[in-house]
Write a protein that holds these residues in place. Structure first.
Motif, mmCIF file in Angstrom:
data_model
loop_
_atom_site.group_PDB
_atom_site.id
_atom_site.type_symbol
_atom_site.label_atom_id
_atom_site.label_comp_id
_atom_site.label_asym_id
_atom_site.label_seq_id
_atom_site.Cartn_x
_atom_site.Cartn_y
_atom_site.Cartn_z
ATOM 1 N N LYS A 14 0.835 -1.209 0.000
ATOM 2 C CA LYS A 14 0.000 0.000 0.000
ATOM 3 C C LYS A 14 0.868 1.256 0.000
ATOM 4 C CE LYS A 14 -3.582 2.362 2.736
ATOM 5 N NZ LYS A 14 -4.639 2.380 1.714
ATOM 6 N N ASP A 55 -3.375 6.646 -2.855
ATOM 7 C CA ASP A 55 -3.952 6.021 -1.667
ATOM 8 C C ASP A 55 -3.692 4.527 -1.571
ATOM 9 O OD1 ASP A 55 -5.089 8.248 -0.377
ATOM 10 O OD2 ASP A 55 -6.797 8.219 -1.740
ATOM 11 N N ARG A 94 -6.379 0.494 -2.520
ATOM 12 C CA ARG A 94 -6.819 1.824 -2.103
ATOM 13 C C ARG A 94 -8.336 1.866 -1.950
ATOM 14 N NH1 ARG A 94 -9.443 4.607 -6.109
ATOM 15 N NH2 ARG A 94 -9.009 4.026 -8.274
ATOM 16 N N PRO A 95 -8.862 2.821 -1.192
ATOM 17 C CA PRO A 95 -10.314 3.028 -1.174
ATOM 18 C C PRO A 95 -10.812 3.290 -2.596
ATOM 19 C CG PRO A 95 -9.275 4.277 0.580
ATOM 20 C CD PRO A 95 -8.159 3.729 -0.262
ATOM 21 N N SER A 142 -16.408 -0.846 4.044
ATOM 22 C CA SER A 142 -16.061 0.454 4.605
ATOM 23 C C SER A 142 -15.109 1.261 3.726
ATOM 24 C CB SER A 142 -15.421 0.266 5.990
ATOM 25 O OG SER A 142 -14.177 -0.410 5.879
ATOM 26 N N ARG A 143 -14.576 0.627 2.646
ATOM 27 C CA ARG A 143 -13.596 1.338 1.818
ATOM 28 C C ARG A 143 -13.982 1.362 0.350
ATOM 29 N NH1 ARG A 143 -8.663 -1.162 1.997
ATOM 30 N NH2 ARG A 143 -7.455 0.743 1.892
ATOM 31 N N ASP A 144 -15.243 1.018 0.056
ATOM 32 C CA ASP A 144 -15.779 1.148 -1.304
ATOM 33 C C ASP A 144 -14.965 0.345 -2.320
ATOM 34 O OD1 ASP A 144 -17.777 2.129 -2.953
ATOM 35 O OD2 ASP A 144 -16.610 3.875 -3.588
#
Length: 345
Positions: free
Chosen positions: A223, A233, A255-256, A281-283
């Motif tokens: 990440k 991100d 990443r989101p 929660s992070r799409d």
């Protein structure tokens, strides 16, 4: 003609040579002299009966992936003629668009006979022209691994220049994903348990490597690397091949709003619900990838030809040593694709 058959699904030792008549093409069909075939992880499962009732249990000619030369065509065939070099599609009746139940059952080497035989009748809908700069072994590598990676990166992944891509391991799908990502201007991090294989991947264009033997919690460093090279991100698209043992790290790395392209379950198929918060929660988009249709195969082959790209073929086994090819694939020593020369590679 010569063929190899699994008398019973009892592993590579059950693979035996057999003599079979050369088939005749019917309406809409093409008779192909198979030059080479390639193996995939699923072929190891099939060799041991892993598909259970969904596979042929006796005298199965295995392997979905093959390439060769057109010997004859049946009535109504217009796309191919004798002498054309062709490559089989994985799904023999999925021309385009969204998959159907019928299309999903049109693969070969599982419920119906596959490519490990000198001649195979294939419907016109299940063939594409081979890029002229590829050998039959290289072209056979495109059928499953190549198109799966193309779908993950391009057809479904919609890669854009500058995207950060993570791909796992150095098998066929992963190296194709690396090559297609670089063709599309992406930055790529690859994971492996071998420093030597990571260096070989870098010679193919990988920008970064992580040895998961030394860094089992590789999600965070992946990440952080993605934050420096991609959209800021994390990883934009993770080519997920491991399943149970790798999913958590992949979800940490992505990443989101990024994509997890779920292709393989090499370490297991059960994850439970512990990972759902990472997705919700992070799409994150969780995208299953099941090879692809013929029109995507044609698009991929055109891109390969324009780029003069060469698939990575690790080793080509003689026809009579096909069982050894299975054992070699199972050993995990390979870097790229494992192939079998059927009537010349």
């Amino acid at each position: 003609m010569r063929a190899m058959i699994f008398e019973t699904p009892a592993g590579p030792d059950a693979l035996k040579p057999a003599d079979r008549p050369v088939p005749e093409p019917g309406p809409g069909e093409v008779l192909v002299r198979i030059g080479a075939a390639s193996l995939n992880y699923r072929d190891l499962l099939i060799s041991k009966g892993g598909y259970k009732k969904r596979q042929k249990q006796q005298d199965l000619v295995p392997l979905s992936d093959g390439a060769g030369t057109v010997e004859a065509v049946g009535p109504g065939v217009t796309e191919f003629k004798p002498g054309d070099r062709v490559t089989a599609c994985f799904f023999l009746d999925w021309p385009a668009g969204t998959a159907t139940e019928h299309a999903m059952e049109s693969d070969s080497g599982r419920a119906s006979d596959g490519m490990l035989q000198e001649y195979r009748v294939i419907p016109e809908s299940g063939l594409v022209h081979t890029p002229p700069h590829l050998s039959d072994a290289e072209a056979a590598s495109l059928t499953c691994a190549g198109l799966t990676a193309w779908s993950a990166i391009v057809r479904l992944g919609r890669a854009e220049p500058g995207d950060a891509i993570l791909t796992q391991g150095t098998g066929g799908v992963s190296l194709f994903a690396l090559q297609f990502a670089k063709m599309n201007g992406c930055r790529v991090v690859i994971t492996s348990s071998s420093d030597e294989k990571l260096e070989r991947a870098k010679s193919l264009g990988a920008d970064h490597g992580i040895n998961y033997s030394f860094t089992p919690e590789w999600g965070k460093p992946a990440k952080e690397w993605g934050m420096g090279v991609g959209n800021g991100d994390g990883i934009d698209n993770v080519v997920e091949l491991g399943g149970t043992e790798t999913m958590k790290q992949s979800l940490i790395a992505v990443r989101p709003g990024g994509t997890l392209s779920l292709i393989g379950v090499l370490s297991g198929a059960t994850t439970g619900n512990v990972l759902l918060p990472f997705i919700v929660s992070r799409d994150v988009r969780l995208q299953g990838v099941t090879v692809g249709p013929k029109d995507a195969m044609k698009q991929m082959c055109k891109a390969i030809q324009i780029a003069n790209m060469k698939p990575v073929v690790d080793k080509i086994f003689p026809f009579e040593d096909a069982a050894e090819a299975y054992r070699y694939l199972a050993s995990g020593q390979h870097f790229g694709k494992v192939c079998v020369s059927v009537s010349g590679a």
